[in-house]
Design a protein around this motif. Structure first.
Motif, mmCIF file in Angstrom:
data_model
loop_
_atom_site.group_PDB
_atom_site.id
_atom_site.type_symbol
_atom_site.label_atom_id
_atom_site.label_comp_id
_atom_site.label_asym_id
_atom_site.label_seq_id
_atom_site.Cartn_x
_atom_site.Cartn_y
_atom_site.Cartn_z
ATOM 1 N N ASN A 46 0.712 -1.115 -0.130
ATOM 2 C CA ASN A 46 -0.108 -0.206 0.017
ATOM 3 C C ASN A 46 0.920 1.086 -0.050
ATOM 4 O OD1 ASN A 46 -2.260 -1.482 -0.199
ATOM 5 N ND2 ASN A 46 -2.215 -1.511 2.054
ATOM 6 N N ARG A 47 1.899 1.160 0.844
ATOM 7 C CA ARG A 47 2.888 2.353 0.873
ATOM 8 C C ARG A 47 3.356 2.609 -0.546
ATOM 9 N NH1 ARG A 47 8.133 2.928 4.967
ATOM 10 N NH2 ARG A 47 8.812 5.364 4.247
ATOM 11 N N TYR A 54 3.086 6.176 -2.779
ATOM 12 C CA TYR A 54 4.020 6.981 -3.362
ATOM 13 C C TYR A 54 4.016 7.110 -4.934
ATOM 14 C CZ TYR A 54 6.517 7.390 0.818
ATOM 15 O OH TYR A 54 6.796 7.901 2.162
ATOM 16 N N ARG A 55 3.419 5.801 -5.538
ATOM 17 C CA ARG A 55 3.461 5.891 -7.030
ATOM 18 C C ARG A 55 2.310 6.914 -7.541
ATOM 19 N NH1 ARG A 55 1.360 1.105 -7.932
ATOM 20 N NH2 ARG A 55 3.283 0.074 -8.082
ATOM 21 N N LEU A 56 1.332 7.047 -6.537
ATOM 22 C CA LEU A 56 0.335 8.127 -7.143
ATOM 23 C C LEU A 56 0.909 9.543 -6.823
ATOM 24 C CD1 LEU A 56 -2.385 9.130 -7.577
ATOM 25 C CD2 LEU A 56 -2.981 9.013 -5.214
ATOM 26 N N VAL A 57 1.840 9.739 -6.096
ATOM 27 C CA VAL A 57 2.524 11.101 -5.804
ATOM 28 C C VAL A 57 3.491 11.315 -7.128
ATOM 29 C CG1 VAL A 57 4.486 12.390 -4.631
ATOM 30 C CG2 VAL A 57 2.654 11.160 -3.417
ATOM 31 N N TRP A 58 4.256 10.262 -7.612
ATOM 32 C CA TRP A 58 5.067 10.367 -8.877
ATOM 33 C C TRP A 58 3.980 10.570 -10.141
ATOM 34 C CZ3 TRP A 58 9.703 11.718 -8.565
ATOM 35 C CH2 TRP A 58 10.647 11.327 -7.618
ATOM 36 N N ILE A 59 2.782 10.195 -10.233
ATOM 37 C CA ILE A 59 2.002 10.286 -11.343
ATOM 38 C C ILE A 59 1.477 11.788 -11.150
ATOM 39 C CG2 ILE A 59 -0.179 9.839 -12.257
ATOM 40 C CD1 ILE A 59 0.261 7.012 -11.388
ATOM 41 N N VAL A 60 1.203 12.288 -9.966
ATOM 42 C CA VAL A 60 0.715 13.710 -9.980
ATOM 43 C C VAL A 60 1.962 14.842 -10.342
ATOM 44 C CG1 VAL A 60 0.128 15.396 -8.224
ATOM 45 C CG2 VAL A 60 -0.868 13.142 -8.119
ATOM 46 N N CYS A 61 3.156 14.264 -9.796
ATOM 47 C CA CYS A 61 4.408 15.346 -10.303
ATOM 48 C C CYS A 61 4.662 15.085 -11.793
ATOM 49 C CB CYS A 61 5.605 14.660 -9.491
ATOM 50 S SG CYS A 61 5.359 15.071 -7.672
ATOM 51 N N LEU A 62 4.601 13.876 -12.509
ATOM 52 C CA LEU A 62 4.817 13.932 -13.906
ATOM 53 C C LEU A 62 3.514 14.583 -14.446
ATOM 54 C CD1 LEU A 62 5.631 10.099 -14.146
ATOM 55 C CD2 LEU A 62 7.119 12.039 -14.336
ATOM 56 N N MET A 63 2.304 14.369 -14.206
ATOM 57 C CA MET A 63 1.252 15.183 -14.859
ATOM 58 C C MET A 63 1.491 16.714 -14.561
ATOM 59 S SD MET A 63 -2.022 13.003 -13.416
ATOM 60 C CE MET A 63 -3.214 14.084 -13.978
ATOM 61 N N LEU A 64 1.955 17.128 -13.253
ATOM 62 C CA LEU A 64 2.284 18.487 -13.226
ATOM 63 C C LEU A 64 3.565 18.991 -14.103
ATOM 64 C CD1 LEU A 64 2.115 21.071 -11.488
ATOM 65 C CD2 LEU A 64 3.901 20.235 -10.027
ATOM 66 N N LEU A 65 4.471 18.055 -14.487
ATOM 67 C CA LEU A 65 5.464 18.712 -15.207
ATOM 68 C C LEU A 65 4.933 18.585 -16.654
ATOM 69 C CD1 LEU A 65 8.437 19.089 -15.957
ATOM 70 C CD2 LEU A 65 8.827 16.567 -16.061
ATOM 71 N N LEU A 84 11.135 20.107 -6.928
ATOM 72 C CA LEU A 84 10.612 20.647 -5.651
ATOM 73 C C LEU A 84 9.414 20.161 -4.960
ATOM 74 C CD1 LEU A 84 11.425 22.713 -3.320
ATOM 75 C CD2 LEU A 84 10.430 24.425 -4.444
ATOM 76 N N VAL A 85 8.400 20.240 -5.997
ATOM 77 C CA VAL A 85 7.057 19.732 -5.492
ATOM 78 C C VAL A 85 6.894 18.339 -5.052
ATOM 79 C CG1 VAL A 85 4.632 19.396 -6.253
ATOM 80 C CG2 VAL A 85 5.878 21.476 -6.799
ATOM 81 N N SER A 86 7.712 17.628 -5.886
ATOM 82 C CA SER A 86 7.898 16.210 -5.675
ATOM 83 C C SER A 86 8.473 15.762 -4.433
ATOM 84 C CB SER A 86 8.596 15.395 -6.740
ATOM 85 O OG SER A 86 7.970 15.559 -8.015
ATOM 86 N N TRP A 87 9.420 16.523 -4.085
ATOM 87 C CA TRP A 87 9.907 16.407 -2.852
ATOM 88 C C TRP A 87 8.955 16.711 -1.613
ATOM 89 C CZ3 TRP A 87 11.460 20.170 1.055
ATOM 90 C CH2 TRP A 87 11.976 19.662 2.231
ATOM 91 N N MET A 88 8.411 18.022 -1.591
ATOM 92 C CA MET A 88 7.313 18.385 -0.670
ATOM 93 C C MET A 88 6.127 17.214 -0.527
ATOM 94 S SD MET A 88 7.538 22.503 -1.678
ATOM 95 C CE MET A 88 6.115 22.762 -0.422
ATOM 96 N N CYS A 89 5.769 16.847 -1.782
ATOM 97 C CA CYS A 89 4.774 15.724 -1.783
ATOM 98 C C CYS A 89 4.968 14.826 -0.828
ATOM 99 C CB CYS A 89 4.170 15.609 -3.181
ATOM 100 S SG CYS A 89 3.337 17.067 -3.774
#
Length: 590
Positions: free
Chosen positions: A2-3, A7-18, A302-307
């Motif tokens: 689950n963990r 974290y995979r969701l966080v990376w997906i969000v960061c890639l979508m942000l990029l 920066l956003v990825s690290w903060m998330c």
């Protein structure tokens, strides 16, 4: 597991942000490039073309005016008609024109001698077989007073010059020659250089056959003599030359995109071409695109690290908060069901009460209507019996009078019940109608004249002339109010007294009705309950009349629905004075 999913969701969000940053930067670049192209084709190039054309027209106005003055000059006409004897006079005249007005050329060609006079003397004689003299014979045959022609000037070392050729007539309107001035194209050439330096645009003139006739010496197009020789325009030159309307197009040359604007200049019989490359205008946009991409990468990191830090820090708190919210949510759902059940019960009770209220109103209306008719018959029979028994006095006559009083009382009570039912069951806006204020007072006076006379009471009116006007109100309700006040005044007034109905118009436009009597008045402690139902008062009718105790209550309720007020004036020395104050309405609904 689950963990890792979190974290995979966080990376997906960061890639979508990029991806969003990149998409926004690239789309902004393409939108800016489209705006640049639109600005070049729709604004910059046409504006440059308009400015150059305006300068050409401005510089041509002065030579046209000078040439017109020369064609109408009496000296030139007289000198020509006198035989052209003194050439020095014409030479000095043309020299003065050139020097005074700053032209590069001033000339006169005589139709009689065919001499070409200029500021230095006689230049030559024009001939029909000379190609350079074609312009003169064209001017001689044309119908217009002048023409503008671009030609070389023999008197100025064959410099390319814009000539204004004006027809000259004698006093009998016969053609005697052509006079005019010349303007070199150096002025236009200087303007072209200035605009090319300021806006980095290529500006040149092209003849109707596509030949490049005028351009700066340092032009990038100096190696080409015709539009068809320019790479990228060789197959499209006809599109620019086939119309006299303003034309715009783009083409590729040496790996660059160029935009060209074509405009026909009728004064020169040339096309004015303005050309500009988009590369230099797009260079800042490309730099901004690269800078935006770099910023997007840095911000995304920066956003990825903060998330990731935030997710790791708040996991425990979120689980605890989730359990707490679940418990509260169950409590809220329970309360919601209880509130809904209570609301349903209140709604059902409200419907039931509304139904009962309607049934009550219908019952009162039916009872009152069913009782009014037989009571009217009883009163009629009582009157007949009184007439028959008047000749035989006895106890029966007294009984009949008691019956009459009771019937009158019951009739009054039923009438009051009907009025109360009518006003309390009336909902919604009140529809108003025009009513003459003074006429209402007169009608009520006439209605109670007999009742007042029975007690020897003088019922009079005092009417304000300003109240002889229509007022928007509900006449039936207002008449009921006034009837109750006048009826009470007659009941509680002693024999031989006076009851007065007054009207008035106030400064703010409101209207008043006043009813004054000379009775016993009302005690101060009883005034607060004066307008309530069945309120007991110490005063009693002076003629043994009955009172329902509802009259003043009806007056107050009806006045409230009309937006009016009713009050008993204080500090009256004798009797009572009731006042109805009605506002002035401008609409027919309140």
């Amino acid at each position: 597991m689950n963990r890792i999913a979190r974290y995979r969701l966080v990376w997906i969000v960061c890639l979508m942000l990029l991806a969003g940053f990149l998409a926004n930067s690239i789309s902004s670049f393409y939108v800016s490039r489209a705006n640049v192209r639109e600005t070049i084709t729709e604004s910059s190039l046409p504006l440059t073309s308009d400015n150059i054309y305006s300068v050409i027209q401005r510089d041509l106005l002065r030579p046209i005016f000078i040439s017109s003055m020369m064609a109408n000059d009496a000296f030139l006409r007289d000198w020509t008609l006198a035989g052209e004897n003194n050439v020095g006079q014409m030479q000095r005249y043309l020299e003065e024109i050139r020097r005074e007005y700053g032209t590069v050329a001033s000339f006169f060609v005589s139709e009689k001698s065919r001499n070409y006079y200029y500021w230095g003397g006689v230049l030559k004689q024009v001939a029909e077989d000379e190609p350079r003299d074609v312009w003169y014979y064209r001017v001689r045959e044309m119908e217009q007073p002048f023409e503008i022609n671009v030609d070389i000037d023999m008197a100025n070392h064959d410099a390319l010059t814009v000539f204004v050729n004006y027809r000259v007539y004698d006093y009998d309107n016969n053609f005697i020659g052509s006079a005019g001035t010349g303007l070199t194209v150096n002025r236009v050439n200087a303007l072209i250089k200035d605009y090319e330096a300021r806006f980095n645009r290529e500006i040149f003139f092209v003849s109707g056959e596509g030949e490049i006739v005028l351009r700066p010496a340092a032009s990038d197009l100096s190696s080409y003599g015709n539009l068809s020789e320019i790479p990228g325009l060789s197959g499209r030159a006809s599109e620019l030359l086939q119309t006299r309307e303003e034309t715009r197009m783009s083409y590729e040359r040496d790996g660059k995109t160029f935009f060209v604007n074509s405009r026909w200049v009728p004064e020169l019989n040339w096309y004015l071409m303005v050309e500009q490359s988009e590369d230099e205008l797009l260079s800042p946009l490309r730099k901004n695109l690269l800078l935006n991409v770099l910023l997007a990468v840095v911000i995304t990191a920066l956003v990825s690290w903060m998330c990731l830090s935030a997710v790791s820090l708040h996991q425990k708190r979120l689980r605890a908060r989730n359990e707490e919210l679940s418990t509260k949510n169950r409590e809220i759902e329970h309360q919601k069901r209880e509130l809904q059940r209570t609301a349903n019960e209140l709604e059902e009770a409200n419907v039931a009460l509304s139904a009962l209220n309607r049934e009550k109103d219908e019952f009162l209306g039916i009872v009152a209507h069913d009782l009014r008719s037989p009571l009217g018959s009883i009163l009629g029979l009582c009157v007949l019996l009184e007439d028959d028994l008047a000749k035989a006095p006895g106890r029966s006559l007294e009984f009949l009078k008691d019956i009459e009083k009771c019937s009158l009382h019951m009739q009054e009570l039923i009438g009051d019940i009907l009025d109360i039912s009518s006003i309390e069951s009336f909902h919604g806006p009140v529809e108003l109608e025009p009513c003459v204020w003074n006429r209402l007072a007169e009608e009520v006076r006439d209605r109670f004249r007999v009742q007042a006379a029975a007690k020897d009471i003088d019922l009079v009116t005092r009417l304000d002339p300003a109240a002889e006007q229509e007022v928007l109100t509900r006449g039936k309700w207002l008449a009921i109010c006034l009837n109750n006040l006048v009826s009470n005044a007659i009941k509680y007034s002693p024999r031989g007294s006076q009851v007065r109905i007054e009207t008035a118009v106030l400064p703010d436009g409101a209207c008043e009705l006043r009813v004054r009597d000379e009775g016993m008045g009302i005690a101060e402690e009883e005034r607060e309950q004066l307008f309530q139902k069945f309120s007991p008062l110490s005063s009693r009718p002076t003629g043994g009349e009955q009172s329902s105790g509802l009259g003043l209550y009806i007056v107050r309720k009806m006045c409230q629905r009309l937006g009016a007020t009713v009050e008993l004036l204080p500090d009256t020395t004798q009797g009572c004075c009731f006042v109805i104050r009605h506002p002035r309405y401008s609409t027919r609904r309140v």
